[in-house]
Design a protein around this motif. Structure first.
Motif, PDB file in Angstrom:
ATOM      1  N   ARG A   9       0.841  -1.204   0.000  1.00  0.00           N
ATOM      2  CA  ARG A   9       0.000   0.000   0.000  1.00  0.00           C
ATOM      3  C   ARG A   9       0.877   1.256   0.000  1.00  0.00           C
ATOM      4  O   ARG A   9       0.630   2.204  -0.752  1.00  0.00           O
ATOM      5  N   GLU A  10       1.919   1.261   0.810  1.00  0.00           N
ATOM      6  CA  GLU A  10       2.810   2.419   0.880  1.00  0.00           C
ATOM      7  C   GLU A  10       3.539   2.635  -0.444  1.00  0.00           C
ATOM      8  O   GLU A  10       3.702   3.777  -0.884  1.00  0.00           O
ATOM      9  N   GLN A  11       3.934   1.552  -1.077  1.00  0.00           N
ATOM     10  CA  GLN A  11       4.579   1.679  -2.387  1.00  0.00           C
ATOM     11  C   GLN A  11       3.601   2.239  -3.411  1.00  0.00           C
ATOM     12  O   GLN A  11       3.963   3.084  -4.231  1.00  0.00           O
ATOM     13  N   GLY A  12       2.370   1.781  -3.359  1.00  0.00           N
ATOM     14  CA  GLY A  12       1.340   2.283  -4.267  1.00  0.00           C
ATOM     15  C   GLY A  12       1.114   3.775  -4.064  1.00  0.00           C
ATOM     16  O   GLY A  12       0.992   4.531  -5.037  1.00  0.00           O
ATOM     17  N   GLU A  13       1.078   4.195  -2.808  1.00  0.00           N
ATOM     18  CA  GLU A  13       0.901   5.624  -2.512  1.00  0.00           C
ATOM     19  C   GLU A  13       2.104   6.417  -3.003  1.00  0.00           C
ATOM     20  O   GLU A  13       1.956   7.515  -3.553  1.00  0.00           O
ATOM     21  N   ILE A  15       4.106   5.627  -5.495  1.00  0.00           N
ATOM     22  CA  ILE A  15       4.042   5.681  -6.959  1.00  0.00           C
ATOM     23  C   ILE A  15       3.013   6.702  -7.409  1.00  0.00           C
ATOM     24  O   ILE A  15       3.246   7.460  -8.361  1.00  0.00           O
ATOM     25  N   HIS A  16       1.905   6.766  -6.720  1.00  0.00           N
ATOM     26  CA  HIS A  16       0.875   7.762  -7.048  1.00  0.00           C
ATOM     27  C   HIS A  16       1.435   9.175  -6.862  1.00  0.00           C
ATOM     28  O   HIS A  16       1.224  10.051  -7.718  1.00  0.00           O
ATOM     29  N   GLN A  17       2.135   9.405  -5.781  1.00  0.00           N
ATOM     30  CA  GLN A  17       2.717  10.729  -5.523  1.00  0.00           C
ATOM     31  C   GLN A  17       3.739  11.088  -6.599  1.00  0.00           C
ATOM     32  O   GLN A  17       3.816  12.246  -7.029  1.00  0.00           O
TER      33      GLN A  17
END
Length: 64
Positions: A9-13, A15-17
Protein backbone atom coordinates in the motif's frame (compact mmCIF):
# COMPACT_ATOMS: atom_id res chain seq x y z
CA UNK A 1 1.37 -11.00 5.78
CA UNK A 2 0.07 -7.72 7.19
CA UNK A 3 3.48 -6.09 6.79
CA UNK A 4 3.58 -7.08 3.12
CA UNK A 5 0.15 -5.56 2.58
CA UNK A 6 1.22 -2.37 4.36
CA UNK A 7 4.42 -2.13 2.33
CA UNK A 8 2.50 -2.72 -0.89
CA UNK A 9 0.00 0.00 0.00
CA UNK A 10 2.81 2.42 0.88
CA UNK A 11 4.58 1.68 -2.39
CA UNK A 12 1.34 2.28 -4.27
CA UNK A 13 0.90 5.62 -2.51
CA UNK A 14 4.50 6.53 -3.30
CA UNK A 15 4.04 5.68 -6.96
CA UNK A 16 0.88 7.76 -7.05
CA UNK A 17 2.72 10.73 -5.52
CA UNK A 18 5.47 10.36 -8.11
CA UNK A 19 2.84 10.36 -10.86
CA UNK A 20 1.27 13.55 -9.47
CA UNK A 21 4.70 15.19 -9.25
CA UNK A 22 5.49 14.21 -12.85
CA UNK A 23 2.18 15.66 -14.04
CA UNK A 24 2.97 18.94 -12.27
CA UNK A 25 6.45 19.00 -13.78
CA UNK A 26 5.00 18.35 -17.22
CA UNK A 27 2.49 21.17 -16.78
CA UNK A 28 5.27 23.53 -15.69
CA UNK A 29 7.43 22.49 -18.63
CA UNK A 30 4.60 23.16 -21.08
CA UNK A 31 3.86 26.56 -19.52
CA UNK A 32 7.55 27.46 -19.64
CA UNK A 33 7.79 26.41 -23.28
CA UNK A 34 4.83 28.65 -24.10
CA UNK A 35 6.44 31.55 -22.24
CA UNK A 36 9.69 31.03 -24.14
CA UNK A 37 7.79 31.16 -27.43
CA UNK A 38 6.04 34.36 -26.36
CA UNK A 39 9.31 35.94 -25.26
CA UNK A 40 10.94 34.97 -28.55
CA UNK A 41 8.08 36.50 -30.53
CA UNK A 42 8.26 39.67 -28.42
CA UNK A 43 12.02 39.91 -28.96
CA UNK A 44 11.58 39.53 -32.71
CA UNK A 45 8.88 42.20 -32.68
CA UNK A 46 11.14 44.57 -30.73
CA UNK A 47 13.96 43.93 -33.20
CA UNK A 48 11.68 44.83 -36.10
CA UNK A 49 10.45 47.96 -34.31
CA UNK A 50 14.02 49.04 -33.56
CA UNK A 51 14.90 48.61 -37.23
CA UNK A 52 11.87 50.71 -38.22
CA UNK A 53 12.92 53.42 -35.76
CA UNK A 54 16.44 53.44 -37.17
CA UNK A 55 15.02 53.81 -40.64
CA UNK A 56 12.71 56.63 -39.51
CA UNK A 57 15.42 58.63 -37.72
CA UNK A 58 17.89 58.20 -40.54
CA UNK A 59 15.96 60.96 -42.32
CA UNK A 60 17.16 63.35 -39.62
CA UNK A 61 20.85 62.49 -39.78
CA UNK A 62 23.04 65.27 -41.02
CA UNK A 63 25.96 64.59 -43.33
CA UNK A 64 29.32 64.90 -41.62
Amino acid sequence: MASIATATREQGEGIHQIGVALERMDDSTQRNAALVEEASAAAESLKEQAQQLLTAISAFLLPE
